[in-house]
Design an enzyme around this catalytic site. Structure first.
Site, mmCIF file in Angstrom:
data_model
loop_
_atom_site.group_PDB
_atom_site.id
_atom_site.type_symbol
_atom_site.label_atom_id
_atom_site.label_comp_id
_atom_site.label_asym_id
_atom_site.label_seq_id
_atom_site.Cartn_x
_atom_site.Cartn_y
_atom_site.Cartn_z
ATOM 1 N N GLU A 111 0.887 -1.158 0.037
ATOM 2 C CA GLU A 111 -0.126 0.073 -0.038
ATOM 3 C C GLU A 111 0.856 1.272 -0.114
ATOM 4 O O GLU A 111 0.752 2.145 -0.969
ATOM 5 C CB GLU A 111 -0.884 -0.206 1.197
ATOM 6 C CG GLU A 111 -1.387 1.300 1.691
ATOM 7 C CD GLU A 111 -1.432 1.155 3.324
ATOM 8 O OE1 GLU A 111 -0.760 1.628 4.100
ATOM 9 O OE2 GLU A 111 -2.519 0.796 3.824
ATOM 10 N N ASP A 145 -5.374 -3.891 -2.296
ATOM 11 C CA ASP A 145 -5.413 -2.526 -2.202
ATOM 12 C C ASP A 145 -3.928 -2.104 -2.618
ATOM 13 O O ASP A 145 -3.910 -1.279 -3.459
ATOM 14 C CB ASP A 145 -5.676 -1.957 -0.908
ATOM 15 C CG ASP A 145 -4.727 -2.087 0.147
ATOM 16 O OD1 ASP A 145 -4.245 -3.107 0.137
ATOM 17 O OD2 ASP A 145 -4.864 -1.246 1.012
#
Length: 364
Positions: free
Chosen positions: A71, A128
């Site tokens: 991330e 993500d």
């Protein structure tokens, strides 16, 4: 990811559903166009880089034992591209590829721990993180007109759809990670991984790949996955395998609207879904008259709240969401990176500033 790894099919019939599909398709196309914006906070990027990015290109999570996440590497790529800092971009990309890229596909291990042996001790990906990495690569490809960045991004997108896509209770979703989120009780999902602006960019580049369905069904999931007095998104949610059963809150995580879930209203506001109930609920929570400064989290079962305030990055999201809901052309009172004590709050601040640039909002 916090602490664990955790576009439209052609309408055949007219009617309300078909109208919503056409409206969303138009919104996605419009959103995809300006995915490289002029940086509005060059000093904030320099501060962020000096505080959290090593000379080797590793983005350090200062609030979590100096680990690094896919991330954070993705956000670093996005911030460097947005600020036209190609040297930093290439360093972050090189470290990410050499350290986190998984050998069996084009995804990335979710965490690097400097105190562990090996440093990457869990090969699972975080969806993500992969989305932010490919988004940063696409931003860079457009800014510097460098096709290899685009090719690399699209290989990540292809593998996400190949190994992380599932149909759960009739909805097309991306698992939070390739492994560990299916169980006899249902499929665990992370609402904050519905990165609508990135889906829009991917739909523009790969119109037949199914990203519009991921976006459409993601919006449906966010409508269903709301809990507590304000109707808030949880950090984690579980969809039972039977479609007629309601979503519930998995026991493994605290049942909160907190550090993960605050990205749900950010992505909805960024994508201009200003009437979506998950965005409106978050706005009502943050602006509740019971507090001058909203708390960092709320328990969605008991209603209890954190005894400490939301950090500056969360408050930046709240300000951006309020401006988008009001149809304002300017966002007032955004914090700077120096106002944040840790990497995550500073990252949220820079994400909001990037969202303002892409959305055409001035920063007051």
């Amino acid at each position: 990811m916090i602490g664990h790894p955790s576009l439209l099919p052609e309408a055949r019939n007219d009617g309300p559903c078909a109208t919503r599909r056409r409206t969303l398709a138009a919104a996605l196309s419009a959103l995809a166009a300006p995915h490289v914006a002029r940086a509005q906070s060059p000093n904030d990027w320099i501060t962020f880089r000096n505080r959290f990015v090593t000379d080797s290109g590793r983005v350090i999570d200062s609030g979590n034992q100096a680990v690094s996440h896919s991330e954070g590497q993705g956000w670093g790529l996005m911030f460097a591209a947005a600020h036209d800092d190609r040297d930093s971009f290439d360093l972050i990309r090189k470290w990410t590829r050499e350290t986190l890229k998984r050998p069996q596909d084009n995804l990335h291990a979710w965490r690097y721990r400097p105190t562990a042996t090996p440093h990457v001790d869990d090969p699972n990906n975080a969806t993500d993180g992969d989305l932010y990495i490919l988004w940063g690569l696409l931003m860079a490809a457009e800014r510097w007109q460098h096709a290899p960045y685009r090719i690399e991004a699209l290989t990540i997108a292809h593998d996400l759809m190949r190994v992380a896509r599932r149909t759960v209770a009739g909805l097309a979703v991306l698992l939070p990670g390739v492994q560990g989120f299916d169980s006899p009780a249902g499929t665990v999902l992370n609402p904050s991984y519905i990165v609508l602006p990135a889906f829009a960019v991917l739909h523009r580049l790969l119109p037949q790949a199914g990203w519009s369905r991921i976006a459409t069904d993601g919006l449906t999931l966010l409508r269903r996955a709301r809990f507590g007095a304000w109707g808030l998104s949880p950090d984690w949610v579980r969809q039972p395998h039977r479609a007629n059963l309601p979503l519930d809150l998995p026991e493994r995580w605290p049942p909160r609207f907190s550090y993960d879930a605050v990205r749900v209203p950010l992505m909805l506001a960024w994508a201009n879904h200003t009437t979506h109930p998950a965005l409106i609920g978050a706005h009502h929570f943050w602006s509740d008259s019971r507090w001058t400064v909203p708390p960092a989290w709320v328990d969605l079962v008991t209603g209890s709240t954190a005894e400490y305030p939301a950090p500056p990055g969360m408050r930046a999201i709240a300000a951006f969401a309020a401006a988008r809901i009001a149809g304002a052309t300017e966002v007032q009172g955004l914090p700077s990176v120096n106002d944040s004590q840790d990497y995550y709050s500073a990252s949220l601040t820079l994400l909001v500033r990037l969202a303002c640039g892409m959305s055409g909002l001035r920063i007051g």
